[in-house]
Design a protein around this motif. Structure first.
Motif, PDB file in Angstrom:
ATOM      1  N   PRO A  92       0.824  -1.215   0.000  1.00  0.00           N
ATOM      2  CA  PRO A  92       0.000   0.000   0.000  1.00  0.00           C
ATOM      3  C   PRO A  92       0.860   1.269   0.000  1.00  0.00           C
ATOM      4  O   PRO A  92       1.914   1.339   0.640  1.00  0.00           O
ATOM      5  CB  PRO A  92      -0.805  -0.108   1.297  1.00  0.00           C
ATOM      6  N   LEU A  93       0.391   2.262  -0.719  1.00  0.00           N
ATOM      7  CA  LEU A  93       1.087   3.532  -0.836  1.00  0.00           C
ATOM      8  C   LEU A  93       1.359   4.157   0.534  1.00  0.00           C
ATOM      9  O   LEU A  93       2.445   4.687   0.774  1.00  0.00           O
ATOM     10  CB  LEU A  93       0.260   4.495  -1.695  1.00  0.00           C
ATOM     11  N   GLU A  94       0.399   4.027   1.450  1.00  0.00           N
ATOM     12  CA  GLU A  94       0.569   4.594   2.791  1.00  0.00           C
ATOM     13  C   GLU A  94       1.756   3.966   3.509  1.00  0.00           C
ATOM     14  O   GLU A  94       2.483   4.626   4.244  1.00  0.00           O
ATOM     15  CB  GLU A  94      -0.700   4.402   3.636  1.00  0.00           C
ATOM     16  N   ARG A  95       1.946   2.671   3.317  1.00  0.00           N
ATOM     17  CA  ARG A  95       3.078   1.983   3.945  1.00  0.00           C
ATOM     18  C   ARG A  95       4.394   2.475   3.354  1.00  0.00           C
ATOM     19  O   ARG A  95       5.361   2.714   4.071  1.00  0.00           O
ATOM     20  CB  ARG A  95       2.945   0.469   3.792  1.00  0.00           C
ATOM     21  N   LEU A  96       4.433   2.620   2.040  1.00  0.00           N
ATOM     22  CA  LEU A  96       5.650   3.112   1.394  1.00  0.00           C
ATOM     23  C   LEU A  96       5.954   4.547   1.808  1.00  0.00           C
ATOM     24  O   LEU A  96       7.123   4.916   1.944  1.00  0.00           O
ATOM     25  CB  LEU A  96       5.520   3.013  -0.123  1.00  0.00           C
ATOM     26  N   GLN A  97       4.917   5.328   2.030  1.00  0.00           N
ATOM     27  CA  GLN A  97       5.141   6.703   2.480  1.00  0.00           C
ATOM     28  C   GLN A  97       5.699   6.716   3.905  1.00  0.00           C
ATOM     29  O   GLN A  97       6.539   7.547   4.236  1.00  0.00           O
ATOM     30  CB  GLN A  97       3.844   7.505   2.401  1.00  0.00           C
ATOM     31  N   ALA A  98       5.243   5.783   4.732  1.00  0.00           N
ATOM     32  CA  ALA A  98       5.712   5.715   6.120  1.00  0.00           C
ATOM     33  C   ALA A  98       7.124   5.140   6.205  1.00  0.00           C
ATOM     34  O   ALA A  98       7.958   5.617   6.980  1.00  0.00           O
ATOM     35  CB  ALA A  98       4.748   4.872   6.956  1.00  0.00           C
ATOM     36  N   ILE A  99       7.387   4.099   5.421  1.00  0.00           N
ATOM     37  CA  ILE A  99       8.689   3.426   5.427  1.00  0.00           C
ATOM     38  C   ILE A  99       9.100   3.206   3.970  1.00  0.00           C
ATOM     39  O   ILE A  99       8.867   2.142   3.398  1.00  0.00           O
ATOM     40  CB  ILE A  99       8.632   2.069   6.167  1.00  0.00           C
ATOM     41  N   TYR A 101      11.691   2.454   2.439  1.00  0.00           N
ATOM     42  CA  TYR A 101      12.636   1.393   2.097  1.00  0.00           C
ATOM     43  C   TYR A 101      12.123   0.005   2.467  1.00  0.00           C
ATOM     44  O   TYR A 101      12.879  -0.968   2.438  1.00  0.00           O
ATOM     45  CB  TYR A 101      14.003   1.648   2.745  1.00  0.00           C
ATOM     46  N   THR A 102      10.836  -0.118   2.764  1.00  0.00           N
ATOM     47  CA  THR A 102      10.297  -1.433   3.100  1.00  0.00           C
ATOM     48  C   THR A 102      10.253  -2.336   1.866  1.00  0.00           C
ATOM     49  O   THR A 102      10.082  -1.854   0.744  1.00  0.00           O
ATOM     50  CB  THR A 102       8.894  -1.332   3.739  1.00  0.00           C
ATOM     51  N   SER A 103      10.403  -3.620   2.084  1.00  0.00           N
ATOM     52  CA  SER A 103      10.332  -4.604   1.002  1.00  0.00           C
ATOM     53  C   SER A 103       9.102  -5.486   1.123  1.00  0.00           C
ATOM     54  O   SER A 103       8.866  -6.326   0.269  1.00  0.00           O
ATOM     55  CB  SER A 103      11.563  -5.525   1.039  1.00  0.00           C
ATOM     56  N   TYR A 104       8.361  -5.310   2.213  1.00  0.00           N
ATOM     57  CA  TYR A 104       7.268  -6.222   2.525  1.00  0.00           C
ATOM     58  C   TYR A 104       5.977  -5.481   2.842  1.00  0.00           C
ATOM     59  O   TYR A 104       6.000  -4.379   3.376  1.00  0.00           O
ATOM     60  CB  TYR A 104       7.620  -7.089   3.744  1.00  0.00           C
ATOM     61  N   CYS A 105       4.853  -6.151   2.569  1.00  0.00           N
ATOM     62  CA  CYS A 105       3.564  -5.642   3.028  1.00  0.00           C
ATOM     63  C   CYS A 105       3.495  -5.859   4.547  1.00  0.00           C
ATOM     64  O   CYS A 105       4.351  -6.537   5.125  1.00  0.00           O
ATOM     65  CB  CYS A 105       2.415  -6.360   2.314  1.00  0.00           C
ATOM     66  N   VAL A 106       2.499  -5.305   5.190  1.00  0.00           N
ATOM     67  CA  VAL A 106       2.388  -5.377   6.649  1.00  0.00           C
ATOM     68  C   VAL A 106       2.315  -6.827   7.120  1.00  0.00           C
ATOM     69  O   VAL A 106       2.993  -7.211   8.090  1.00  0.00           O
ATOM     70  CB  VAL A 106       1.162  -4.571   7.146  1.00  0.00           C
ATOM     71  N   GLU A 107       1.505  -7.645   6.439  1.00  0.00           N
ATOM     72  CA  GLU A 107       1.315  -9.034   6.865  1.00  0.00           C
ATOM     73  C   GLU A 107       2.620  -9.824   6.789  1.00  0.00           C
ATOM     74  O   GLU A 107       2.979 -10.545   7.727  1.00  0.00           O
ATOM     75  CB  GLU A 107       0.236  -9.718   6.020  1.00  0.00           C
ATOM     76  N   CYS A 108       3.319  -9.677   5.683  1.00  0.00           N
ATOM     77  CA  CYS A 108       4.577 -10.423   5.523  1.00  0.00           C
ATOM     78  C   CYS A 108       5.662  -9.909   6.465  1.00  0.00           C
ATOM     79  O   CYS A 108       6.469 -10.691   6.968  1.00  0.00           O
ATOM     80  CB  CYS A 108       5.032 -10.376   4.065  1.00  0.00           C
ATOM     81  N   GLN A 109       5.670  -8.600   6.732  1.00  0.00           N
ATOM     82  CA  GLN A 109       6.621  -8.038   7.695  1.00  0.00           C
ATOM     83  C   GLN A 109       6.385  -8.632   9.076  1.00  0.00           C
ATOM     84  O   GLN A 109       7.326  -9.002   9.778  1.00  0.00           O
ATOM     85  CB  GLN A 109       6.501  -6.514   7.753  1.00  0.00           C
ATOM     86  N   ALA A 110       5.112  -8.749   9.462  1.00  0.00           N
ATOM     87  CA  ALA A 110       4.771  -9.323  10.769  1.00  0.00           C
ATOM     88  C   ALA A 110       5.244 -10.777  10.845  1.00  0.00           C
ATOM     89  O   ALA A 110       5.772 -11.213  11.875  1.00  0.00           O
ATOM     90  CB  ALA A 110       3.270  -9.234  11.011  1.00  0.00           C
ATOM     91  N   LYS A 111       5.075 -11.527   9.770  1.00  0.00           N
ATOM     92  CA  LYS A 111       5.536 -12.923   9.745  1.00  0.00           C
ATOM     93  C   LYS A 111       7.057 -12.991   9.872  1.00  0.00           C
ATOM     94  O   LYS A 111       7.587 -13.844  10.596  1.00  0.00           O
ATOM     95  CB  LYS A 111       5.093 -13.607   8.457  1.00  0.00           C
TER      96      LYS A 111
END
Length: 118
Positions: A92-99, A101-111
């Motif tokens: 999601p765009l909101e996640r990319l705006q917050a972080i 340099y993230t490589s993962y969606c929220v669910e996969c990051q949590a895993k």
């Protein structure tokens, strides 16, 4: 993701990269500046050791962040910037705006984080 958004994220990542690189340079100077040869008692040695460990931990975190930023910049070049590396869904765009340099969606990051804790 359109080209304008990609350019905005690329500019933000380059700005972050510069900040992290400068912070690393300061950390390196701080560590080398403190490497003095003065005699220390046990308490001072303990404090100096703890301080050095904290500095090295901070430096390690900055290096990891720099690595993630460089990886994100490469993903922009290859057109996979907004795609989760694990599930291949759009991040999601909101996640990319917050972080950015993230490589993962929220669910996969949590895993990923749950697996690290095991």
């Amino acid at each position: 993701m359109d080209e304008e958004k990609k350019a905005q994220f690329q500019a933000e990542l380059l700005r972050l990269r510069k900040e992290v690189t400068e912070a690393l340079a300061r950390k390196t100077q701080d560590v080398h500046g403190r490497a003095g040869g003065e005699a220390l008692d046990e308490a001072d040695m303990g404090n100096a050791t703890l301080s050095m460990e904290l500095e090295l931990s901070s430096r390690r975190m900055l290096l990891e962040t720099l690595e993630m930023i460089d990886k994100a910049l490469r993903r922009i070049e290859t057109g996979t910037y907004d795609t989760c590396e694990i599930c291949r869904r759009k991040i999601p765009l909101e996640r990319l705006q917050a972080i950015p340099y993230t490589s993962y969606c929220v669910e996969c990051q949590a895993k990923q984080e749950a697996q690290r804790k095991k």
